[in-house]
Design an enzyme around this catalytic site. Structure first.
Site, PDB file in Angstrom:
ATOM      1  N   ALA A 117       0.874  -1.181   0.000  1.00  0.00           N
ATOM      2  CA  ALA A 117       0.000   0.000   0.000  1.00  0.00           C
ATOM      3  C   ALA A 117       0.901   1.217   0.000  1.00  0.00           C
ATOM      4  O   ALA A 117       1.108   1.873   1.014  1.00  0.00           O
ATOM      5  CB  ALA A 117      -0.924  -0.017   1.216  1.00  0.00           C
ATOM      6  N   GLY A 121       4.384   7.265  -1.075  1.00  0.00           N
ATOM      7  CA  GLY A 121       5.721   6.847  -1.467  1.00  0.00           C
ATOM      8  C   GLY A 121       6.813   7.049  -0.442  1.00  0.00           C
ATOM      9  O   GLY A 121       7.984   6.760  -0.730  1.00  0.00           O
ATOM     10  N   GLU A 141      -0.659   0.382  -5.523  1.00  0.00           N
ATOM     11  CA  GLU A 141      -1.607   1.411  -5.089  1.00  0.00           C
ATOM     12  C   GLU A 141      -2.864   1.282  -5.939  1.00  0.00           C
ATOM     13  O   GLU A 141      -2.806   1.382  -7.158  1.00  0.00           O
ATOM     14  CB  GLU A 141      -1.005   2.808  -5.239  1.00  0.00           C
ATOM     15  CG  GLU A 141      -1.978   3.938  -4.959  1.00  0.00           C
ATOM     16  CD  GLU A 141      -2.713   3.796  -3.625  1.00  0.00           C
ATOM     17  OE1 GLU A 141      -3.960   3.848  -3.630  1.00  0.00           O
ATOM     18  OE2 GLU A 141      -2.030   3.621  -2.588  1.00  0.00           O
ATOM     19  N   ASP A 168      -5.180  -3.156  -6.447  1.00  0.00           N
ATOM     20  CA  ASP A 168      -5.380  -3.547  -5.057  1.00  0.00           C
ATOM     21  C   ASP A 168      -4.494  -4.760  -4.801  1.00  0.00           C
ATOM     22  O   ASP A 168      -4.605  -5.780  -5.496  1.00  0.00           O
ATOM     23  CB  ASP A 168      -6.859  -3.894  -4.837  1.00  0.00           C
ATOM     24  CG  ASP A 168      -7.205  -4.168  -3.376  1.00  0.00           C
ATOM     25  OD1 ASP A 168      -6.368  -4.726  -2.655  1.00  0.00           O
ATOM     26  OD2 ASP A 168      -8.336  -3.847  -2.983  1.00  0.00           O
ATOM     27  N   CYS A 237      -1.082   2.881  11.453  1.00  0.00           N
ATOM     28  CA  CYS A 237      -1.018   4.115  12.244  1.00  0.00           C
ATOM     29  C   CYS A 237      -2.183   4.128  13.233  1.00  0.00           C
ATOM     30  O   CYS A 237      -2.881   5.117  13.404  1.00  0.00           O
ATOM     31  CB  CYS A 237      -1.010   5.354  11.367  1.00  0.00           C
ATOM     32  SG  CYS A 237      -2.375   5.483  10.193  1.00  0.00           S
TER      33      CYS A 237
END
Length: 302
Positions: A117, A121, A141, A168, A237
């Site tokens: 994913a 970048g 991506e 995907d 995250c």
């Protein structure tokens, strides 16, 4: 716990961490995060970058775990993006937390690497720089506009040995095989909340169920694409265990993998939260760091 934090998220943090650590997270949400960047070794050296920043009136601080990570306590991102060395791709604006997964991945020259994913970048270009443009990187991506942004950043940073796939990663053919894989999975973003900014993220049970379903599918695909005996990094995250420890534990059990304890020498100053899976890392948000989770898995040999 602050009332500005969405109710569902408040309840989950208290349930998982208890009052003391939940309050630490809340304090991190309330902090104004400083500007951080990474020196791009494909185009520049850290000392030259620090000198250029100093000439521009910007004082950079270092961190113990990377010679390429710089912290600008008193500068906004706009001051960085106006610099010629930013336009030349000699530096990349990147959070400290997001620099950790590529470092722990440990990619080597001539290896075949998958970034599942990849946009925009930051981690892809970091891997390219760490391997001196000698690793073969496939960067996935699924969103076309974000894939174009990825290509733009790769070109600016001089990452020349990267193949971008506008797909995907869940749809990759199982005939592919990679030496190392980085899966920085789509997540709730519960580690990146900043209370002084309006958040677009939704925090409710349905949203969490949707993102964990995606994470589970991506992680299962990653372990199928990983060569037996080889290692991958799973990161988010998020600070919620449903996306982190729970996800890693289930995937390892189902997919014939094992959790490899992270080597965290040098990372002692990184603020940490308790983890449910030993050997993994969960970063507590504060003024320097976003909340972030990192785990390393190895696919068992047959």
């Amino acid at each position: 716990m602050r009332e500005e934090i969405p109710q569902f998220l408040r309840e989950e943090l208290l349930r998982q961490y208890g009052e003391a650590d939940a309050e630490r997270i809340a304090q991190g949400y309330a902090a104004r995060r400083v500007t951080t960047l990474r020196v791009n070794r494909l185009k520049a050296e850290p000392q030259a970058v620090r000198d250029a920043l100093r000439e521009a009136g910007l004082q950079a601080q270092t961190v113990p775990w990377s010679g390429d990570a710089l912290v600008l306590e008193d500068a906004h991102e706009e001051a960085v993006t106006a610099l010629p060395l930013y336009e030349r791709g000699e530096i990349y604006l990147q959070s400290l937390s997001s620099m950790i997964p590529p470092l722990l991945l440990g990619a080597q020259p001539e290896e075949n690497i998958l970034d599942m994913a990849a946009a925009p970048g930051g981690k892809t270009t970091q891997i390219a720089a760490m391997t001196g443009n000698r690793a073969m990187i496939t960067a996935c991506e699924r969103n076309a506009a974000r894939a174009e942004k990825l290509r733009f950043n790769l070109a600016r940073q001089g990452a020349t040995r990267v193949s971008v796939m506008n797909i995907d990663a869940r749809q990759l053919d199982d005939l592919f095989a990679f030496d190392r894989i980085l899966l920085d999975a789509p997540c709730s973003g519960s580690g990146t909340v900043q209370l002084h900014e309006r958040s677009r993220a939704r925090f409710d049970r349905e949203t969490l169920a949707r993102v964990t379903k995606t994470q589970e599918a991506l992680l299962a695909k990653a372990l199928r694409l990983l060569r037996p005996g080889h290692e991958m990094i799973y990161s988010t995250c998020s600070v919620l265990d449903q996306e982190n420890g729970d996800m890693v534990r289930r995937a390892a059990a189902r997919m014939g993998a094992e959790v490899v304890p992270l080597e965290l020498t040098g990372f002692e100053d990184v603020p940490r939260l308790p983890v449910s899976v030993p050997g993994t890392l969960c970063v507590c948000p504060d003024a320097r760091y976003e909340g972030f989770f990192v785990a390393k898995l190895r696919r068992k040999k047959k």
